[in-house]
Design a protein around this motif. Structure first.
Motif, mmCIF file in Angstrom:
data_model
loop_
_atom_site.group_PDB
_atom_site.id
_atom_site.type_symbol
_atom_site.label_atom_id
_atom_site.label_comp_id
_atom_site.label_asym_id
_atom_site.label_seq_id
_atom_site.Cartn_x
_atom_site.Cartn_y
_atom_site.Cartn_z
ATOM 1 N N ILE A 184 16.459 -9.647 -1.735
ATOM 2 C CA ILE A 184 16.193 -10.567 -2.838
ATOM 3 C C ILE A 184 15.073 -9.987 -3.699
ATOM 4 C CG2 ILE A 184 15.410 -12.892 -3.448
ATOM 5 C CD1 ILE A 184 16.455 -13.806 -0.689
ATOM 6 N N PRO A 185 15.260 -9.872 -5.009
ATOM 7 C CA PRO A 185 14.192 -9.369 -5.883
ATOM 8 C C PRO A 185 12.949 -10.254 -5.784
ATOM 9 C CG PRO A 185 16.285 -9.401 -7.054
ATOM 10 C CD PRO A 185 16.503 -10.133 -5.763
ATOM 11 N N GLN A 186 11.796 -9.624 -5.622
ATOM 12 C CA GLN A 186 10.545 -10.364 -5.461
ATOM 13 C C GLN A 186 9.591 -10.063 -6.615
ATOM 14 O OE1 GLN A 186 8.826 -9.846 -1.548
ATOM 15 N NE2 GLN A 186 10.829 -9.944 -0.539
ATOM 16 N N PHE A 187 8.933 -11.123 -7.085
ATOM 17 C CA PHE A 187 8.017 -11.031 -8.209
ATOM 18 C C PHE A 187 6.680 -11.651 -7.812
ATOM 19 C CE2 PHE A 187 12.353 -11.188 -9.597
ATOM 20 C CZ PHE A 187 12.444 -10.265 -10.620
ATOM 21 N N HIS A 188 5.603 -11.141 -8.400
ATOM 22 C CA HIS A 188 4.263 -11.579 -8.021
ATOM 23 C C HIS A 188 3.469 -11.977 -9.264
ATOM 24 C CE1 HIS A 188 4.834 -10.015 -3.899
ATOM 25 N NE2 HIS A 188 5.598 -9.127 -4.528
ATOM 26 N N VAL A 189 2.996 -13.220 -9.253
ATOM 27 C CA VAL A 189 2.126 -13.730 -10.319
ATOM 28 C C VAL A 189 0.814 -14.093 -9.636
ATOM 29 C CG1 VAL A 189 1.882 -15.378 -12.210
ATOM 30 C CG2 VAL A 189 4.179 -14.707 -11.426
ATOM 31 N N VAL A 190 -0.246 -13.360 -9.952
ATOM 32 C CA VAL A 190 -1.492 -13.526 -9.213
ATOM 33 C C VAL A 190 -2.649 -13.807 -10.165
ATOM 34 C CG1 VAL A 190 -0.715 -11.992 -7.367
ATOM 35 C CG2 VAL A 190 -2.020 -11.051 -9.273
ATOM 36 N N CYS A 191 -3.685 -14.393 -9.611
ATOM 37 C CA CYS A 191 -4.924 -14.546 -10.370
ATOM 38 C C CYS A 191 -5.632 -13.191 -10.401
ATOM 39 C CB CYS A 191 -5.815 -15.597 -9.732
ATOM 40 S SG CYS A 191 -5.109 -17.252 -9.766
ATOM 41 N N THR A 192 -6.167 -12.852 -11.533
ATOM 42 C CA THR A 192 -6.827 -11.553 -11.682
ATOM 43 C C THR A 192 -7.871 -11.330 -10.595
ATOM 44 O OG1 THR A 192 -6.502 -11.716 -14.075
ATOM 45 C CG2 THR A 192 -8.086 -10.084 -13.303
ATOM 46 N N SER A 193 -8.604 -12.378 -10.263
ATOM 47 C CA SER A 193 -9.695 -12.247 -9.294
ATOM 48 C C SER A 193 -9.209 -11.983 -7.876
ATOM 49 C CB SER A 193 -10.559 -13.510 -9.308
ATOM 50 O OG SER A 193 -9.787 -14.642 -8.923
ATOM 51 N N THR A 194 -7.939 -12.291 -7.570
ATOM 52 C CA THR A 194 -7.454 -12.116 -6.196
ATOM 53 C C THR A 194 -6.774 -10.767 -5.970
ATOM 54 O OG1 THR A 194 -5.264 -13.117 -6.568
ATOM 55 C CG2 THR A 194 -7.096 -14.603 -6.030
ATOM 56 N N ILE A 195 -6.560 -9.991 -7.025
ATOM 57 C CA ILE A 195 -5.877 -8.707 -6.863
ATOM 58 C C ILE A 195 -6.577 -7.811 -5.833
ATOM 59 C CG2 ILE A 195 -5.314 -6.532 -8.021
ATOM 60 C CD1 ILE A 195 -4.501 -8.104 -10.452
ATOM 61 N N PRO A 196 -7.931 -7.708 -5.843
ATOM 62 C CA PRO A 196 -8.576 -6.829 -4.861
ATOM 63 C C PRO A 196 -8.373 -7.258 -3.408
ATOM 64 C CG PRO A 196 -10.066 -7.315 -6.686
ATOM 65 C CD PRO A 196 -8.909 -8.241 -6.824
ATOM 66 N N THR A 197 -7.995 -8.519 -3.176
ATOM 67 C CA THR A 197 -7.813 -8.999 -1.802
ATOM 68 C C THR A 197 -6.397 -8.772 -1.298
ATOM 69 O OG1 THR A 197 -7.114 -11.248 -2.421
ATOM 70 C CG2 THR A 197 -9.488 -10.814 -2.322
ATOM 71 N N ARG A 198 -5.522 -8.244 -2.131
ATOM 72 C CA ARG A 198 -4.123 -8.097 -1.766
ATOM 73 C C ARG A 198 -3.802 -6.658 -1.375
ATOM 74 N NH1 ARG A 198 -1.589 -12.689 -2.774
ATOM 75 N NH2 ARG A 198 -2.783 -14.239 -3.967
ATOM 76 N N GLY A 199 -2.734 -6.504 -0.644
ATOM 77 C CA GLY A 199 -2.349 -5.179 -0.180
ATOM 78 C C GLY A 199 -2.168 -4.220 -1.337
ATOM 79 N N PRO A 200 -2.898 -3.117 -1.364
ATOM 80 C CA PRO A 200 -2.808 -2.186 -2.496
ATOM 81 C C PRO A 200 -1.412 -1.613 -2.685
ATOM 82 C CG PRO A 200 -4.107 -1.259 -0.697
ATOM 83 C CD PRO A 200 -3.903 -2.683 -0.369
ATOM 84 N N GLU A 201 -0.679 -1.388 -1.605
ATOM 85 C CA GLU A 201 0.667 -0.838 -1.735
ATOM 86 C C GLU A 201 1.599 -1.845 -2.396
ATOM 87 O OE1 GLU A 201 2.190 0.630 1.938
ATOM 88 O OE2 GLU A 201 0.596 2.126 2.200
ATOM 89 N N LEU A 202 1.500 -3.109 -1.984
ATOM 90 C CA LEU A 202 2.338 -4.149 -2.580
ATOM 91 C C LEU A 202 2.054 -4.278 -4.066
ATOM 92 C CD1 LEU A 202 3.162 -7.643 -1.169
ATOM 93 C CD2 LEU A 202 2.217 -7.453 -3.471
ATOM 94 N N ILE A 203 0.775 -4.316 -4.426
ATOM 95 C CA ILE A 203 0.386 -4.463 -5.829
ATOM 96 C C ILE A 203 0.844 -3.256 -6.643
ATOM 97 C CG2 ILE A 203 -1.578 -4.556 -7.402
ATOM 98 C CD1 ILE A 203 -0.965 -7.211 -6.056
ATOM 99 N N ALA A 204 0.637 -2.068 -6.111
ATOM 100 C CA ALA A 204 1.012 -0.850 -6.835
ATOM 101 C C ALA A 204 2.521 -0.780 -7.053
ATOM 102 C CB ALA A 204 0.523 0.385 -6.077
ATOM 103 N N GLU A 205 3.271 -1.130 -6.027
ATOM 104 C CA GLU A 205 4.730 -1.088 -6.137
ATOM 105 C C GLU A 205 5.231 -2.132 -7.137
ATOM 106 O OE1 GLU A 205 8.742 -1.702 -3.362
ATOM 107 O OE2 GLU A 205 6.760 -1.561 -2.432
ATOM 108 N N ALA A 206 4.696 -3.349 -7.044
ATOM 109 C CA ALA A 206 5.123 -4.410 -7.959
ATOM 110 C C ALA A 206 4.773 -4.061 -9.400
ATOM 111 C CB ALA A 206 4.477 -5.733 -7.559
ATOM 112 N N ARG A 207 3.595 -3.489 -9.610
ATOM 113 C CA ARG A 207 3.178 -3.115 -10.968
ATOM 114 C C ARG A 207 4.078 -2.005 -11.513
ATOM 115 N NH1 ARG A 207 -2.052 -2.490 -10.271
ATOM 116 N NH2 ARG A 207 -2.743 -4.358 -11.384
ATOM 117 N N ALA A 208 4.370 -1.007 -10.691
ATOM 118 C CA ALA A 208 5.191 0.117 -11.133
ATOM 119 C C ALA A 208 6.605 -0.326 -11.498
ATOM 120 C CB ALA A 208 5.242 1.186 -10.041
ATOM 121 N N GLU A 209 7.092 -1.369 -10.828
ATOM 122 C CA GLU A 209 8.456 -1.840 -11.055
ATOM 123 C C GLU A 209 8.514 -2.993 -12.049
ATOM 124 O OE1 GLU A 209 10.177 -2.700 -7.270
ATOM 125 O OE2 GLU A 209 10.048 -0.628 -6.560
#
Length: 239
Positions: A184-209
């Motif tokens: 299932i395609p997954q999308f992430h809408v996050v608060c700017t302040s919480t990005i550093p607390t999230r898995g860097p690989e997940l964030i990087a992959e979601a941003r790249a895609e």
């Protein structure tokens, strides 16, 4: 027309999506925003039986009872645990999965595992009511805990927040068909302040895609920035 199912987080109810739901409906879409068992308008159903599995079943049952298909399934905060389980158990009915500043668990993880320090900090302020350990107990001004600063919105929340069974937060997530869920395609809408607390690989992959959006606001972004959230959800439906 898209069909949205919006799942709330801890201590909240379907009421928290009212501003976003209105905007989505005005755009011509179908919206369901259920309250999970034991919370909000269903607080009278709280009991020792209320746990993560029951909340997953709440959403799965809604998808089947309303015969909803190709759903944009959205989970906020603790709701990320719930929509992950629901998407796993009803993968044929979910078209897109959206994590709204939400927990993104792996199989076998609980919310305590995913967000330990934050969620553990609420436990000392809970209490046992009729044999059920409740946390996130409502109190005047509690909306500030969720990043809400507008006095009128905080007062509105004061009348609606309810305690949440701790059992939901410590129960590990069980996945029954992980391959179908991962498809299932997954999308992430996050608060700017919480990005550093999230898995860097997940964030990087979601941003790249192109599957990552960040909104510079408090945790309850569906209340603090409903237009921005609705616009992103509309964009995701078109993706």
């Amino acid at each position: 027309m898209a069909t949205y199912v919006l799942v709330h987080g801890g201590g909240h109810g379907g009421w928290c999506y009212r501003p976003v739901a209105r905007l989505l409906r005005e755009a011509g879409h179908e919206v369901h925003a259920p309250s999970l068992t034991g919370l909000a308008d269903r607080a009278h159903l709280v009991g020792p039986h209320v746990d993560l599995d029951l909340h997953i079943e709440d959403v799965r049952a809604l998808l089947h009872a309303e015969d909803l298909r190709d759903v944009v399934l959205v989970g906020h905060s603790y709701g990320g645990m719930v929509v992950t389980g629901a998407a796993d158990r009803a993968a044929d009915r979910v078209g897109k999965l959206v994590y709204l500043d939400a927990a993104t668990p792996a199989a076998g993880e609980s919310l305590v595992d995913v967000a330990g320090p934050i969620i553990e900090s609420t436990r000392p302020f809970g209490e046992v009511v009729n044999g059920v350990e409740l946390v996130l107990l409502p109190a005047p001004g509690a909306g500030a805990f969720y990043g809400v600063t507008d006095p009128e919105t905080v007062a509105w929340m004061d009348d609606r927040l309810t305690g949440h069974p701790w059992k939901c937060f410590e129960q590990p997530l069980t996945l029954t068909d992980e391959a179908a869920f991962r498809a299932i395609p997954q999308f992430h809408v996050v608060c700017t302040s919480t990005i550093p607390t999230r898995g860097p690989e997940l964030i990087a992959e979601a941003r790249a895609e192109g599957r990552l959006w960040d909104i510079d606001t408090g945790h309850d972004l569906m209340l603090t920035e409903p237009r921005a959230v609705a616009d992103v959800l509309l964009e995701i439906a078109r993706a």
